[in-house]
Design a protein around this motif. Sequence first.
Motif, PDB file in Angstrom:
ATOM      1  N   LEU A 278      43.131  36.623  42.706  1.00 12.13           N
ATOM      2  CA  LEU A 278      43.508  37.520  41.396  1.00 12.13           C
ATOM      3  C   LEU A 278      42.275  37.525  40.530  1.00 12.13           C
ATOM      4  O   LEU A 278      41.581  38.699  40.031  1.00 12.13           O
ATOM      5  CB  LEU A 278      44.683  37.191  40.598  1.00 12.13           C
ATOM      6  CG  LEU A 278      44.949  38.063  39.229  1.00 12.13           C
ATOM      7  CD1 LEU A 278      44.990  39.486  39.659  1.00 12.13           C
ATOM      8  CD2 LEU A 278      45.986  37.616  38.870  1.00 12.13           C
ATOM      9  N   THR A 282      39.400  40.620  39.610  1.00  9.36           N
ATOM     10  CA  THR A 282      39.131  40.948  38.409  1.00  9.36           C
ATOM     11  C   THR A 282      37.754  40.936  38.257  1.00  9.36           C
ATOM     12  O   THR A 282      37.073  41.798  37.585  1.00  9.36           O
ATOM     13  CB  THR A 282      39.685  39.879  37.326  1.00  9.36           C
ATOM     14  OG1 THR A 282      41.052  40.052  37.748  1.00  9.36           O
ATOM     15  CG2 THR A 282      39.472  40.546  36.072  1.00  9.36           C
ATOM     16  N   ARG A 312      51.979  38.721  39.189  1.00  6.15           N
ATOM     17  CA  ARG A 312      50.611  39.214  39.527  1.00  6.15           C
ATOM     18  C   ARG A 312      50.163  40.352  38.559  1.00  6.15           C
ATOM     19  O   ARG A 312      49.216  40.171  38.134  1.00  6.15           O
ATOM     20  CB  ARG A 312      50.543  39.596  41.061  1.00  6.15           C
ATOM     21  CG  ARG A 312      49.053  39.773  41.332  1.00  6.15           C
ATOM     22  CD  ARG A 312      48.878  40.298  42.622  1.00  6.15           C
ATOM     23  NE  ARG A 312      47.525  40.936  42.942  1.00  6.15           N
ATOM     24  CZ  ARG A 312      46.401  40.111  43.418  1.00  6.15           C
ATOM     25  NH1 ARG A 312      46.549  38.779  43.502  1.00  6.15           N
ATOM     26  NH2 ARG A 312      45.327  40.692  43.498  1.00  6.15           N
ATOM     27  N   ASN A 316      47.465  40.062  35.715  1.00 11.47           N
ATOM     28  CA  ASN A 316      46.290  40.856  36.039  1.00 11.47           C
ATOM     29  C   ASN A 316      46.074  41.586  34.527  1.00 11.47           C
ATOM     30  O   ASN A 316      44.900  41.623  34.232  1.00 11.47           O
ATOM     31  CB  ASN A 316      46.751  41.853  36.870  1.00 11.47           C
ATOM     32  CG  ASN A 316      45.303  42.750  37.358  1.00 11.47           C
ATOM     33  OD1 ASN A 316      44.247  42.370  37.381  1.00 11.47           O
ATOM     34  ND2 ASN A 316      45.462  44.014  37.060  1.00 11.47           N
ATOM     35  N   ASP A 320      42.483  41.216  32.654  1.00 10.58           N
ATOM     36  CA  ASP A 320      42.083  42.313  32.042  1.00 10.58           C
ATOM     37  C   ASP A 320      41.624  42.229  30.737  1.00 10.58           C
ATOM     38  O   ASP A 320      40.376  42.597  29.906  1.00 10.58           O
ATOM     39  CB  ASP A 320      42.689  43.687  32.090  1.00 10.58           C
ATOM     40  CG  ASP A 320      42.564  44.162  33.897  1.00 10.58           C
ATOM     41  OD1 ASP A 320      41.548  43.462  34.536  1.00 10.58           O
ATOM     42  OD2 ASP A 320      43.287  44.611  34.479  1.00 10.58           O
TER      43      ASP A 320
END
Length: 432
Positions: A278, A282, A312, A316, A320
Motif C-alpha cells: 500500500l 501511494t 485497505r 489508503n 493520501d
Amino acid sequence: MTWVFLIAALVSIGWLVRRLLLLKRLVKEMEGAARAKRRLLPRESEAFLKSMGIEGLLRELNESIDHYNRQEESKAGHVMQVESMLRAVQEVVIVFNAERKVEFANRAAERLFRSGQSLQGLRLEGVMRSLALLELLESPEESDLAEPRQISLEQDHQTLWFEASCARVRSLPEQRGFSTLLVLHEITQLKRLEMMRRDFVANVSHELRTPITIIKGYAETLIEDSKSIDSSAQDRFLGKIVGNAERLNLLVEDLLTLSRLESKPDQLECHANSLKDLLEDTIESFRERMEPTKQSIQLNYDERVGRFAFDRFRLNQVLDNLFENVFRYAPEFSALDLSVQLDGSEKMVMCCIADDGPGIPGKDIPHIFERFYRVDKGRSRERGGTGLGLSIVKHIIQLHGGAVYADPEWKQGTKICFTLPYRKEEPNEVVD
C-alpha cells in the motif's frame, strides 16, 4: 379480743401498704420501660401480677414496645439502604438543614467539594465556592417545581458544568422540621459537545460561504455583463467558478466522510493486507508530482511486519491525506522519509511520514487534528485545503484501535506518526 382485731387490722394494713409500694415500683418500671422502648421483665411473680389485675396491661405494653422496635429497626434499615444507594450514585447529593449545615453528603459530593473528606456538619458557605449555587440555595422552596438550573464550578483549573435542582424534604429522624435536598448532575461533557457543535456549524458555514460567494459573484458578472466581457476574461471567470465548485465538492465530500466515520454506519472491513504494498502504491501515485532532481522519497520498512489485518480502503485515505498535506503545504521539501517499525511487544505497527519542509510551530501541534484548524489560514485556503484531512486521519486510525500524533521533537520539518494493532491472522471479519 380487741387486741386480736387490732393486730389483724395492723397486719392487713401492712400487707396493703406493701402491695401498694410494689405496685408503685412496678408502675415506675413500666414508665421507664416505655420511655426507653424496652421490654419490661418484672421481678414480681406472675401470681402477684394476676392478683393486681395488671398482667394483661404488662403484656400489651411489651407487645407495643416490640412492635415499635420492629418498626424502628425496619425504618433504620431502610434509611441505611437509601443512604448506601445515595452514596453510590454518580450525581452529587447533599442534604442540609435550616442552619445551612450539611446533614448528609454522598461520595461524589465529598470528592467534588473536599477531595474525598467528610462534609458532615460543615456550613455550605465553607464548602461551596460558587456564588450561583449559593444563590440557588437561598430560597429552595421556590425551586421545587422549577426546571434545573445550569451552574458552573471551578475545579482544578477547569470549569465543570452541572444541572442543579433542590427541594425541601423532611429532616433526618434525629432532627426536626425540614431539610433541603440538593442534587447536581454533571453535564460538562454535554457542554463541550454543544460548544464543539456550535463551533463546527460556524466553521462549516464560514468554509461554505467563501466558495459560494465567489461562484455567485462570477456567475452574476457573466450574466449581467456578458456582452462587455471579452472571451479571455470569460474563460478566467469560468475557471474561477469551476475551481471553487471543485473546492466546494471536496469540502462536502470530506464532511460526509467525517460524518460517516463518527456515526459508524460504515464498518471497517479489516482483512490481511500488505502495508508495504500500500505504501509503495501511494508513493508511485505521488511520484509524478515530484521534481526528480530535487526531491526524493525514502521508504524504510521493517521486514518483520508481514501481512496483517486493516481496512485497505480507509488506510489508503489516511496515506493520501498525509502525502497530500506534504505536497500542498511543504512543496519545497527535498526529502520525504517513510518508516514502518514493529514495537518491542510486537503488538503495534508504527508508521511515520517525515518531511524537511517549513514545519509546524510548537503552539499549533496540539491542535492540528481538530476540524478546520489551519496553521496558516490564508495560505491554506489559497492552496485548496478543507481543514478536515487530519481529522479524517485521526478518526480512521482510532477506529482501527491505534493513535496518531505529530512528533514535537522533530526539528527539520514535520513528522506525523500513527500506530495500528498488529493482528497477523487473517480474520476475514468486519471490525466495528
